[in-house]
Design an enzyme around this catalytic site. Structure first.
Site, PDB file in Angstrom:
ATOM      1  N   GLY A 610       0.821  -1.204   0.000  1.00 34.69           N
ATOM      2  CA  GLY A 610       0.000   0.000   0.000  1.00 34.69           C
ATOM      3  C   GLY A 610       0.847   1.243   0.000  1.00 34.69           C
ATOM      4  N   GLY A 612       1.291   5.102   2.170  1.00 32.06           N
ATOM      5  CA  GLY A 612       0.921   5.830   3.377  1.00 32.06           C
ATOM      6  C   GLY A 612       0.907   7.314   3.141  1.00 32.06           C
ATOM      7  N   GLY A 613       0.986   8.085   4.250  1.00 36.39           N
ATOM      8  CA  GLY A 613       0.884   9.525   4.155  1.00 36.39           C
ATOM      9  C   GLY A 613       2.018  10.164   3.392  1.00 36.39           C
ATOM     10  CG  PHE A 614       5.889   9.991   4.652  1.00 40.28           C
ATOM     11  CD1 PHE A 614       5.293   9.710   5.867  1.00 40.28           C
ATOM     12  CD2 PHE A 614       7.129   9.428   4.377  1.00 40.28           C
ATOM     13  CE1 PHE A 614       5.936   8.897   6.792  1.00 40.28           C
ATOM     14  CE2 PHE A 614       7.767   8.630   5.296  1.00 40.28           C
ATOM     15  CZ  PHE A 614       7.177   8.356   6.512  1.00 40.28           C
ATOM     16  N   GLY A 615       4.630   7.915   1.681  1.00 36.97           N
ATOM     17  CA  GLY A 615       5.428   6.998   0.886  1.00 36.97           C
ATOM     18  C   GLY A 615       4.780   5.653   0.704  1.00 36.97           C
ATOM     19  CB  VAL A 617       2.994   0.593   3.157  1.00 36.85           C
ATOM     20  CG1 VAL A 617       3.075  -0.301   4.389  1.00 36.85           C
ATOM     21  CG2 VAL A 617       2.547   2.000   3.543  1.00 36.85           C
ATOM     22  CE  LYS A 631       3.636   5.768   7.084  1.00 38.52           C
ATOM     23  NZ  LYS A 631       2.337   6.362   7.482  1.00 38.52           N
ATOM     24  CG  ASP A 726      -5.275  12.076   6.510  1.00 42.41           C
ATOM     25  OD1 ASP A 726      -6.300  12.422   5.889  1.00 42.41           O
ATOM     26  OD2 ASP A 726      -4.364  11.409   5.998  1.00 42.41           O
TER      27      ASP A 726
END
Length: 911
Positions: A610, A612-615, A617, A631, A726
């Site tokens: 997947g 994530g918020g900045f990269g 996973v 992540k 978020d």
């Protein structure tokens, strides 16, 4: 009961006693007795506290006490300004004192009564209609009914349908006041002149009828009392809330009455507080029939009958021996609603039956179990249908209070009733904007005969731009409060008898072209030291406004440029210092990895699971074979370093079973990564609309997941002083047993519980709080809004923003479908109806509360946790009942019809 005769006896005894100490003791005792007597009297009188009882059409100033109920009734002239009083034709007899007169409304399309109430309180409102051929037009006929619409506030209550001139039609609704008034409005539908005979309002305990809320009122279909052997109507004072319990007339060859004189015990938290006189009688079959059927039809005059809410009141009235038992299942349209119900001896109990309009005929059956020696029993029953309240359509409360106060202050006689900004029934001289809720922007009271000073109540109109008070008899000074009305653009005070000077602020706004001020200057005007401060007229100079706006814009641009320049100079130094500080705040127990270790853990970053918020996973294994998620920061992420340290610090400081556990992190040169526990079931979003959506979560699983996520957010808000920022369904991760854990705290920020924080707008489109978008003001209620969007995702199975010909937000979609009255259209079809309707209704109402536009009106996450627990408990009861359902026996049938398309039957029906 105490009587006044006991008082002189008490004083006589005291007077004859010679012992002074004993005398004091007896005096104290006597005063206690007197106090008790007074308290009993006051309590009896206070039970009517908050009652509003209106005899519509009675002569002005009428006040009397009803002989049968003891309730005081008054005329309606102080509640409405329009309409004409009539008496019914003497050929017709009125079953009640109030129905002999009525108020008719031949001239206006909409006519509203205004009832003053307490905001947030719960009420029963009853409107009564007896035509009685008052107008000698013989309008009420079966083939040509007299019809008009009845509204509660701005929401349609029902269509009044009068087909019998001698019949008294009474309609009730249970509603929660969203302001400190309730409007009851009659609307002409061109099918006869609207009229009303009586209007009554009764305060209800907050615990009663818990399903009623500010978003949903409930109108009664019928309320029946089963078992009395003769015609009797139960209402006040037997029912302290003055609910009307109609007698059910039954066939004694089929049904028999059982009764008791024993007191029925009411649970102090009972949701209905049914009077003893109703619960002390019941109906049961005469012979061995073992099925009770209660059926009812969709009323033809009801325009929004889409669902129904039945409450069955059942109390055992016979003291059963050891070898006797009474136990039965409750069905709705052949589907079990409550299994193996056993009424308790002389203890009030009830069961809900909630369903939707699947056909014009609905059936509730009580089915005797095999091991029961006695047939079912039924003491009373209520059936309601829900009304979706259009609270966003009601004018801003401060505007309504202001305009009503102005009306009362000047005793204005106009057809000003109901919502002043109703699109179809706007008030004369009042204009509104198109906001939700709408606001009054213009008020024209010229040539209205106003006298006295300018009212302070105009200041309550917070959004008014145009105020015309010209050509009246106003006198006195021009008040300073007008200067405080910052939105005012046009003020016309000409043609009055005002004196004194104009407030300096008004003059300044007028001279700069921000206000068009129009006022006369008489000989007695007060002149200041310079002529420029005297009363004068000036039109708005549009060019000056443009110059002001352009100047302000240029100044803003210059400020931004200077700010950016300073950031470029000092930014690197501050970021470097900030990074060191944030690293020092990371908990020492959190393991730090280097890049080579991460390559070994993830098998050279081979399996992506997947983003994530900045990269990206990645899946991996530690040396002890513990599964983890890694992540890693992407090079394209310009905020990587900042967000990385924020997430690591946040995760290292918080510990909760429903928050994703931080294992470690990597800050190795340009390589940044977070290592946290692996949750194999993916995210909630995956199971709703993502890659795992084929495996449907049942309703209980969905509720449990949301409850656990809500507990995590409540912990962040109350335990850590932290806003997540978020919250979304893809950030609720699921373990092997579908336990929920909230992830991705990279956008979280610490905040003060007392002061809101203003920050850069962040979050995910579709979940962002609209108030936050407008004000950039962040508090914990922003997370509540986002969680409310998730609630709607869960109940509908849809994405937050639905794309099609026109994209629509899920909040607006749910509101539209609820306004049409159908919950079936809202609920995810993959659930296939396998849920408790009451649980879903409470859930949807919670979602609506969480997604209110104004954050102050949203619940806290602690409140959300409580409501979700209630929803889950109701659903678990349904599932337990389904598992315990017994086989049903054969039965014999008989049928009885009653008014309002209601019937009670005992039937033979194989199941």
């Amino acid at each position: 009961m105490y009587t006044t005769n006991s008082i002189p006896i008490c004083f006589l005894y005291i007077t004859n006693n010679q012992n002074r100490n004993f005398l004091k003791m007896k005096v104290s005792w006597c005063f206690l007795v007197i106090s008790a007597i007074c308290a009993a009297i006051i309590e009896g009188q206070a039970s009517m506290q908050g009652f509003i009882s209106i005899d519509c059409g009675a002569p002005s100033g009428t006040r009397y006490q009803d002989n049968s109920t003891g309730i005081f009734y008054v005329s309606d002239d102080s509640y409405i300004d329009t309409g004409t009083n009539y008496r019914i034709d003497p050929k017709y007899t009125s079953p009640s004192n109030q129905a002999s007169t009525l108020r008719s409304f031949p001239n206006e399309t909409r006519n509203c009564y205004t009832l003053n109430v307490t905001e947030g309180a719960k009420y029963l409102v009853r409107a009564t209609f007896l035509y009685g051929n008052y107008d000698r037009k013989k309008m009420a006929q079966t083939g040509t009914p007299l019809q008009f619409d009845l509204y509660i506030d701005t929401s349609l209550w029902l269509r009044v349908n009068v087909t019998d001139a001698s019949n008294e039609y009474a309609h009730e609704v249970i509603t929660v006041a969203t302001n400190d008034w309730i409007w009851v409005c009659l609307v002409d539908t061109n099918a006869g002149t609207p009229f009303i005979s009586a209007l009554e309002l009764r305060p209800l305990n907050r615990n009663l009828y818990g399903y009623a809320s500010s978003y949903r009122s409930y109108a009664i279909l019928f309320r029946l009392n089963y078992g009395p052997t003769e015609s009797v109507t139960i209402r006040y004072p037997d029912d302290q809330y003055d609910r009307i319990w109609a007698w059910y007339q039954y066939d004694t060859t089929i049904l028999k009455s059982i009764n008791t004189k024993e007191n029925i015990t009411l649970n102090w938290v009972d949701s209905f507080q049914v009077p003893n006189s109703v619960l002390q009688t019941a109906l049961t079959p005469v012979s061995s029939q073992n099925l009770t059927t209660v059926s009812y039809d969709d009323p033809s005059n009801n325009l929004n009958f889409r669902a129904y809410y039945a409450i069955l009141h059942m109390t055992e009235l016979q003291e059963l021996s050891e070898n006797q038992s009474r136990q039965y299942d409750i069905y709705l349209n052949d589907e079990i609603s409550e299994p193996a119900f056993m009424p308790k001896y002389c203890k009030a109990d009830h069961r809900y039956v909630y369903g939707y309009e699947t056909s014009s005929h609905n059936v509730i059956t009580l089915v005797k179990l095999h091991n029961s020696t006695l047939p079912p029993i039924l003491n009373g029953m209520e059936v309601y249908w829900p009304i979706t309240m259009e609270i966003n359509q009601v004018t801003t409360a401060s505007d309504v209070r202001g305009i009503m106060a102005v009306k009362a202050d000047y005793q204005i006689i106009r057809n000003w009733n109901g919502d002043p900004c109703s699109p179809n029934f706007s008030w004369h001289g009042v204009s509104c904007n198109g906001d939700k809720p709408p606001q009054i922007t213009s008020l024209n009271l010229s040539y209205s005969g106003l006298s006295g000073e300018i009212s302070d109540f105009f200041a309550k109109l917070k959004s008014i731009t145009n105020l015309d008070l010209s050509h009246n008899n106003l006198s006195g000074d021009i008040p300073e409060l007008l200067a405080g009305m910052s939105t005012l653009q046009v003020l016309n005070l000409s043609g009055n008898h005002l004196n004194g000077h104009v407030p300096e602020i008004l003059l300044k706004r007028n001279s700069t072209g921000l206000l068009f001020l129009l006022v006369d200057c008489y000989a007695n005007c007060e002149a200041n030291s310079n002529k420029s401060s005297m009363v004068f007229i000036k039109r708005i100079n549009k060019s000056s406004i443009v110059i002001i706006v352009i100047s302000a814009a240029v100044a803003a641009v210059v400020t931004v440029i200077v700010g950016l320049f300073l950031l470029l100079i000092f930014g690197r130094r501050r970021r470097r210092k900030g990074n060191v500080e944030q690293e020092s705040q990371i908990h020492s127990e959190v393991k730090q990895f280097n890049h080579e270790e991460l390559k070994d853990i993830t098998n050279n970053f081979s399996r992506t699971i997947g983003s994530g918020g900045f990269g990206i996973v990645y899946h991996g294994y530690l040396k002890n074979q513990t599964e983890v998620a890694v992540k890693a920061c992407t090079l394209e992420s310009t905020q990587a370093n900042k967000q990385f340290l924020a997430e690591v610090r946040s995760l290292s400081l918080v510990h909760h079973r429903n928050l994703v556990r931080l294992v470690g992190y990597c800050k190795d040169g340009v390589y940044l990564a977070v290592v946290y526990e692996y949750l194999p079931r993916g995210s909630l979003f995956d199971h709703l609309k993502g890659k795992d959506s084929s495996s449907t979560l049942n309703w209980r699983m969905r509720l449990n997941i949301l409850l656990e996520a809500a507990q995590a957010l409540d912990y962040l808000h109350t335990g850590c002083g932290m806003v997540h920022r978020d919250v979304k369904s893809s950030n609720i991760l699921l373990g092997q047993n579908f336990e929920a854990k909230v992830s991705d705290l990279g956008l979280a920020r610490m905040f003060s519980a007392d002061v809101n924080s203003i920050m850069t707008l962040s979050g995910t489109p579709g979940y962002i709080d609209p108030e936050y978008q407008l004000t950039f003001t962040l508090n914990e209620k922003s997370d509540v809004y986002s969680f409310g969007v998730i609630l709607m995702e869960v109940v509908t199975g849809e994405r937050p923003i639905l794309m099609g010909r026109e994209s629509i937000h899920i909040v607006n979609l749910v509101r539209e479908k609820l306004a049409q009255g159908g919950l079936d259209d809202v609920v995810d079809s993959r659930l296939e109806g396998a849920y408790d309707s009451d649980s879903v209704w409470k859930f949807v109402e919670l979602a609506m509360m969480c997604t209110r536009d104004e954050s102050a009106n949203r619940p806290t996450m602690a409140d959300v946790v409580v409501h979700l627990k209630d929803c889950l408990q109701i659903e678990e009861q349904r599932q337990r009942g389904k598992q315990e359902a017994s086989e049903k026996s054969d039965m014999n049938t008989c049928s009885i019809s009653t008014p309002h398309s209601v019937s009670v039957s005992f039937a033979s029906d194989s199941r």
